[in-house]
Scaffold this active site. Structure first.
Site, PDB file in Angstrom:
ATOM      1  N   LYS A 131      26.919  59.898  47.935  1.00  0.00           N
ATOM      2  CA  LYS A 131      25.866  59.921  46.914  1.00  0.00           C
ATOM      3  C   LYS A 131      25.394  58.510  46.593  1.00  0.00           C
ATOM      4  CE  LYS A 131      27.629  62.634  43.850  1.00  0.00           C
ATOM      5  NZ  LYS A 131      28.648  62.112  43.327  1.00  0.00           N
TER       6      LYS A 131
ATOM      7  N   LYS B 218      26.157  75.733  58.788  1.00  0.00           N
ATOM      8  CA  LYS B 218      26.162  76.833  57.825  1.00  0.00           C
ATOM      9  C   LYS B 218      25.629  76.374  56.461  1.00  0.00           C
ATOM     10  CE  LYS B 218      27.785  80.302  59.064  1.00  0.00           C
ATOM     11  NZ  LYS B 218      27.024  81.344  59.837  1.00  0.00           N
TER      12      LYS B 218
ATOM     13  N   LYS C  32      15.785  78.916  55.667  1.00  0.00           N
ATOM     14  CA  LYS C  32      16.730  79.739  54.905  1.00  0.00           C
ATOM     15  C   LYS C  32      17.107  79.046  53.589  1.00  0.00           C
ATOM     16  CE  LYS C  32      21.055  82.148  55.817  1.00  0.00           C
ATOM     17  NZ  LYS C  32      22.108  82.287  56.818  1.00  0.00           N
TER      18      LYS C  32
ATOM     19  N   CYS D  63      40.722  34.664  46.765  1.00  0.00           N
ATOM     20  CA  CYS D  63      41.375  34.806  45.470  1.00  0.00           C
ATOM     21  C   CYS D  63      42.897  34.724  45.612  1.00  0.00           C
ATOM     22  CB  CYS D  63      40.899  36.089  44.792  1.00  0.00           C
ATOM     23  SG  CYS D  63      41.166  36.033  43.014  1.00  0.00           S
TER      24      CYS D  63
ATOM     25  N   HIS E 251      35.291  35.676  44.819  1.00  0.00           N
ATOM     26  CA  HIS E 251      35.162  36.824  45.729  1.00  0.00           C
ATOM     27  C   HIS E 251      33.775  36.782  46.366  1.00  0.00           C
ATOM     28  CE1 HIS E 251      38.832  39.097  44.826  1.00  0.00           C
ATOM     29  NE2 HIS E 251      38.740  38.537  43.638  1.00  0.00           N
TER      30      HIS E 251
ATOM     31  N   GLU F 225      32.646  37.997  48.964  1.00  0.00           N
ATOM     32  CA  GLU F 225      32.216  39.245  49.596  1.00  0.00           C
ATOM     33  C   GLU F 225      31.292  40.048  48.685  1.00  0.00           C
ATOM     34  OE1 GLU F 225      35.161  38.577  48.396  1.00  0.00           O
ATOM     35  OE2 GLU F 225      36.206  40.327  47.562  1.00  0.00           O
TER      36      GLU F 225
HETATM   37  N1  GLN Z   1      46.574  38.099  41.092  1.00  0.00           N
HETATM   38  C1  GLN Z   1      45.800  36.917  41.161  1.00  0.00           C
HETATM   39  C2  GLN Z   1      45.280  36.462  39.802  1.00  0.00           C
HETATM   40  O1  GLN Z   1      45.216  37.248  38.890  1.00  0.00           O
HETATM   41  C3  GLN Z   1      44.639  37.069  42.137  1.00  0.00           C
HETATM   42  C4  GLN Z   1      43.633  38.067  41.686  1.00  0.00           C
HETATM   43  C5  GLN Z   1      42.707  38.517  42.793  1.00  0.00           C
HETATM   44  O2  GLN Z   1      43.000  38.331  43.956  1.00  0.00           O
HETATM   45  N2  GLN Z   1      41.589  39.131  42.448  1.00  0.00           N
HETATM   46  O3  GLN Z   1      44.918  35.325  39.657  1.00  0.00           O
END
Ligand code: GLN
Length: 551
Positions: free
Chosen positions: A28, A198, A234, A395, A521, A523
């Protein structure tokens, strides 16, 4: 509420409601993001996701429960569908756009205590449904949206999403039937032995929706094959939709193909007709990238394998954005990226790590929490550093790379994070000072977008081509400033620091082919049109190392 409705009608804001039926997991989120994509070249499309659970947000859940916790610029910890929305629509979403029943009830109970309902019995209908609708209308107006897409989580018939479904039913009464478009995503199975698609589960699901007062304008049937014309007839007959409004959500090898599929099946024209819009989707650039990704996935001879080493590998959705960021890089480079999942709870010795990494061209140690699987990750990093395998630590991955370096290069053999060992004599990773007094768990980490200053001449600078970089964060711990000197004296380069110079945001080992890490992060901001630089760098290094420079 009346003023808001007038304002919405005056601004001609349209609403698309996406519900699901039969089974969960049909996509979704992808369907909603893909519909939005078709309109996003001309219109401001704002996605809203309604989750039925009672947590305030997914931030306190294990990713194995509900997939990756997606983090927004504003620090919101939200449903992973926001990853699809942002990647498809090229937007920065806001925390308010993710409703949960936890947030809804909290809002209602706060209002009740304040006296907003004085004298009244507070009821699910109309008070909770009004609260939900008000939320939708506020977002529509605040964002000056042209089109609001509301995705209702779960499937029709679930108890936990009934109030959202009722609220979306009422939208058409508030705004006029011509301003609300209902999409229902269902499943069209092709059972073994029967060998033909189906429609009965779809008919039954639409009936459940009808019982709740919603007649869909479009049915998207998720199916292995295109739904045959006869079956469409259908479904049209039984479900009260026109045949043209039945779309196949056909199985594809890349979710990025779905907007193209929808365009080819005239989803935008059908919506245009209802809303009286004359819009033309523009997918040219998108198509080009999808073709290149598709070629790499299917016909490419240069194949590299990247190991994602973590403890949530049981559910691949736990690392959804990490996987996507690799795909984005592949679309811009001439190679196929295979992924190998390495479960680090099973790695105990350096030898285990070596075995797990046989034939691997690049390594990612993604984010994580707690001590389970940590020593396995440290062994993986040790192996990456000693054997010069391209490495990206995200991280926790950065923190563990620092621990590995402290232990095996700086000679601090018991170096650790206080998250894992409170009594270590060498706490090279320690709790952030502002976190020490925090006791509540929900929404209290260092969350959202933070800027870093990047050192010129470093690999990170080369990748980002900028001295200022903003990425999203979600952590409580950091590299302990007391150990900065000993680490850098031994050759660890802090390529990016927080503006006050205290928090290590990026690291690298310059003598290695590619050994980088970030406290952030990256990503989460990667997209098909603009892959995250650190992932691009990893894939590029891996492919260059394997196939040579002018591959
Ligand atoms: N556990 C680690 C911290 O709190 C890394 C956290 C994470 O990788 N998002 O700093």
């Amino acid at each position: 509420m009346k003023d808001k409705l007038d304002e919405i009608k005056k601004n001609n804001i349209k609403f698309i409601v996406v519900t699901g039926g039969v089974i969960s997991g049909l996509g979704k989120g992808i369907a909603s993001a893909s519909i939005g994509k078709l309109f996003s070249n001309e219109y401001k499309v704002v996605p809203i996701k309604c989750d039925g659970y009672l947590n305030i947000d997914p931030g306190t859940m294990n990713p194995i429960e509900h997939g990756e916790v997606f983090v927004l610029d504003d620090g919101g910890e939200v449903d992973m569908d926001f990853g699809h929305y942002e990647r498809f629509l090229n937007i920065s979403a806001k925390i308010k756009w993710n409703l949960t029943m936890g947030k809804v009830y909290k809002g209602i109970l706060d209002k009740e205590r304040k006296g907003d309902f004085l004298g009244k019995t507070v009821q699910l209908i109309p008070h909770v449904t009004n609260h939900i609708k008000d939320w939708f209308y506020d977002i529509a107006l605040e964002e000056k949206a042209n089109i609001v897409i509301i995705e209702v989580g779960g499937t029709v018939g679930d108890m936990e999403n009934e109030l959202y479904i009722e609220a979306t039913r009422q939208l058409k009464n508030d705004l006029g039937r011509e301003n609300v478009f209902y999409v229902h995503l269902t499943y069209i199975p092709i059972p073994n032995g029967v060998n033909e698609p189906k429609s009965k589960p779809t008919q039954q699901s639409v009936k459940l929706l009808n019982e709740r007062g919603i007649w869909p304008d479009m049915i998207i049937g998720r199916c292995q094959e295109y739904i045959p014309e006869q079956l469409k007839e259908k479904i049209a007959n039984f479900c009260n939709v026109s045949k043209e409004s039945i779309v196949t959500g056909v199985d594809v090898d890349s979710v990025y193909k779905i907007p193209i599929e929808f365009k080819e099946q005239n989803v935008d024209d059908t919506i245009n007709a209802k809303f009286k819009l004359t819009h033309n989707a523009d997918l040219e650039k998108w198509k080009h990238l999808v073709e290149s990704l598709s070629y790499n996935m299917n016909g490419q001879k240069k194949v590299i394998t990247i190991a994602i080493c973590g403890k949530y590998t049981r559910l691949e959705d736990s690392y959804a954005s990490v996987v996507e960021a690799l795909m984005h890089s592949s679309a811009h480079l001439d190679c196929k990226v295979n992924i190998k999942w390495v479960e680090t709870t099973k790695i105990e010795t350096l030898d285990d790590a070596k075995k797990a990494l046989a034939g691997i061209d690049g390594i990612i140690v993604p984010g994580g929490f707690g001590s389970r699987g940590v020593e396995g990750k440290v062994k993986i990093i040790h192996c990456a550093r000693e054997n010069d395998i391209p490495f990206l630590g995200i991280c926790y991955g950065l923190q563990l790379a620092v621990i590995e370096f402290a232990r095996n290069v700086c000679g601090l053999t018991d170096a650790n994070s206080t998250e894992i060992d409170k009594d270590t004599t060498n706490p090279v990773v320690d709790i952030l000072p502002e976190q020490i007094t925090i006791t509540e768990k929900g929404g209290t980490m260092r969350l959202g977008a933070y800027e870093a200053n990047i050192k010129k001449g470093t690999k990170i600078f080369e990748l980002y081509e900028s001295e200022k970089v903003s990425e999203r964060h979600r952590h409580r711990y950091e590299v302990n400033p007391e150990f900065h000197k000993i680490l850098s004296d031994k050759g660890l380069v802090f390529s990016g620091l927080s503006p006050n110079g205290k928090l290590v945001e990026f690291i690298e080992l310059p003598e290695k082919t590619y050994f980088v890490g970030t406290q952030a992060h990256p990503e989460l901001k990667s997209s098909l049109t603009k892959p995250a630089p650190m992932f691009y760098g990893l894939v590029l290094s891996a492919v260059t190392k394997k196939f040579g420079k002018n591959n």
